[in-house]
Write an enzyme that holds these catalytic residues in place. Structure first.
Site, PDB file in Angstrom:
ATOM      1  N   GLY A  81       2.566  -1.042   4.290  1.00  0.00           N
ATOM      2  CA  GLY A  81       2.002  -1.925   2.921  1.00  0.00           C
ATOM      3  C   GLY A  81       2.145  -3.226   3.458  1.00  0.00           C
ATOM      4  N   TYR A 130     -10.864   1.867   5.471  1.00  0.00           N
ATOM      5  CA  TYR A 130      -9.724   1.580   4.523  1.00  0.00           C
ATOM      6  C   TYR A 130     -10.344   0.674   3.467  1.00  0.00           C
ATOM      7  CZ  TYR A 130      -4.960   1.105   2.870  1.00  0.00           C
ATOM      8  OH  TYR A 130      -3.795   1.279   2.017  1.00  0.00           O
ATOM      9  N   SER A 131     -10.264   1.175   1.906  1.00  0.00           N
ATOM     10  CA  SER A 131     -10.646   0.410   0.993  1.00  0.00           C
ATOM     11  C   SER A 131      -9.719   0.298  -0.132  1.00  0.00           C
ATOM     12  CB  SER A 131     -12.159   0.803   0.882  1.00  0.00           C
ATOM     13  OG  SER A 131     -12.422   0.035  -0.529  1.00  0.00           O
ATOM     14  N   ASN A 132      -9.314  -0.723  -0.399  1.00  0.00           N
ATOM     15  CA  ASN A 132      -8.411  -0.706  -1.577  1.00  0.00           C
ATOM     16  C   ASN A 132      -9.038  -0.247  -2.841  1.00  0.00           C
ATOM     17  OD1 ASN A 132      -6.045  -1.866  -0.368  1.00  0.00           O
ATOM     18  ND2 ASN A 132      -7.034  -3.468   0.085  1.00  0.00           N
ATOM     19  N   SER A 148       0.833  -1.204   0.162  1.00  0.00           N
ATOM     20  CA  SER A 148      -0.144  -0.054   0.048  1.00  0.00           C
ATOM     21  C   SER A 148       0.681   1.309   0.138  1.00  0.00           C
ATOM     22  CB  SER A 148      -0.878  -0.040   1.195  1.00  0.00           C
ATOM     23  OG  SER A 148      -1.997  -0.972   0.739  1.00  0.00           O
TER      24      SER A 148
END
Length: 369
Positions: A324, A188-190, A93
């Site tokens: 990440g 949190y959302s990718n 991330s």
């Protein structure tokens, strides 16, 4: 994935971040101007490996004029080869900070309004209420597509080499309702950064990775950093990460990172991440207004700006950065806003899972407090 560091983030998590405050516990008042002790840093890294929390770990520390690297563990399970001191690794991330920087550059050029609905630029793609700022800050409400993927090591093994188009990843999310009304919560959302990647492509008329290369990698001469696309190998010196599949150790180093795309596919080194972090915090990549926007938090997002973690440690030191996680690798990029104290780190997963939390707390306290 989870922001808070846990044992599971060393395993098969795709694009996790580490909550720095959750890693640091101090007693009394720490001296923020004390130099980091190499011996203590080395002890902390040895404890990370000794706990079973990682097979290997490498770190780059800057404290004023003092700069050094440290490592512990080994590069491969059945070898005594040490972790390369400047080995390449999947940064997960931390990719988001690169991509956010590009979009904020475009905002500074007047090519995108952070508070305009995304559908102004990408008609019909997502809910018409969601703004660019909400994507960057994870307040959009978009369902996190990685929550629907088979991330258990046994199941991920079946899809580790699969090619994913960003539209495939987005469809997983948009096929479900929003988790909450845009702007009302933080989660949190990718998926947010899949949309950001598509937005960069729309605004620049080229693949998002080309924009990252042109605007960040080439100007900063980050020669060991790349956006790999479908390439499953990590080129150059690198340590290997492992998981347990069918009861046996399994090397998870080779994967198709398109499953993470603009949310977490990049590869780098601690040296390149350090160069990037300094350039970003010092204003070389963004103008003052855009850097201020990046570091700006809100009532619903008190510790996350626009692709940037913004936290104050228990000892009083303020840090910027991002963490990440992707199969086999966990990473961290942290700097004080004035760049005098910095830490870049990569840890490779071990097939047996330990808890390195205490060791990481020791490391971060030594470097920043």
């Amino acid at each position: 994935m989870q922001r808070k560091f846990s044992r599971s983030s060393m395993r098969i998590k795709l694009v996790a971040t580490l909550t720095v405050a959750g890693l640091v516990a101090t007693t009394g008042t720490a001296l923020a101007d004390a130099d980091a002790d190499r011996k203590v840093v080395q002890e902390a890294l040895d404890q990370v490996v000794g706990s079973g929390g990682a097979l290997g770990v490498q770190a780059r520390v800057t404290d004023g004029r003092q700069r050094f690297t440290a490592r512990s563990g080994k590069a491969e399970l059945d070898s005594n080869r040490p972790v390369p001191e400047n080995g390449r690794f999947r940064v997960g991330s931390i990719t988001k900070t690169f991509v956010s920087t590009v979009l904020l550059q475009l905002a500074g050029e007047g090519r995108v309004d952070l508070d305009a609905p995304v559908v102004r630029y990408l008609p019909g793609l997502i809910d018409g209420r969601i703004t660019t700022r909400q994507l960057l800050q994870h307040t959009s409400g978009l369902y996190n597509y990685t929550d629907a993927l088979p991330l258990d090591p046994d199941e991920f093994e079946k899809i580790r080499y699969k090619h994913w188009n960003p539209e495939d990843l987005l469809k997983i999310s948009t096929g479900r309702p929003l988790d909450f009304d845009p702007g009302t919560r933080w989660s949190y959302s990718n998926t947010n950064y899949v949309v950001v990647g598509l937005l960069v492509e729309k605004l620049t008329g080229r693949p998002y990775e080309k924009a990252v290369e042109q605007r960040i990698l080439k100007p900063l001469r980050l020669d060991d950093t790349e956006v790999p696309g479908d390439r499953v190998e990590i080129r150059g010196p690198h340590a290997h990460g492992y998981v347990t599949v069918a009861g046996k150790p399994n090397d998870i180093t080779r994967i198709n990172p398109s499953v993470a795309w603009a949310a977490g596919e990049m590869i780098s080194t601690t040296r390149d991440l350090d160069t990037f972090g300094v350039a970003l915090a010092s204003g070389r990549l963004l103008g003052p207004a855009q850097l201020q926007e990046m570091a700006k938090t809100s009532a619903v997002s008190p510790e996350y700006g626009l692709g940037l973690q913004v936290e104050t440690l228990p000892c009083g030191t303020k840090v910027w950065g991002h963490g990440g996680g992707i199969p086999g690798y966990s990473s961290q990029l942290l700097t004080t806003p004035d760049t005098t104290k910095r830490l870049e780190l990569s840890a490779t997963s071990a097939p047996t899972v330990g808890d390195p939390g205490d060791a990481f707390r020791k490391l971060l306290t030594e470097v920043f407090c």
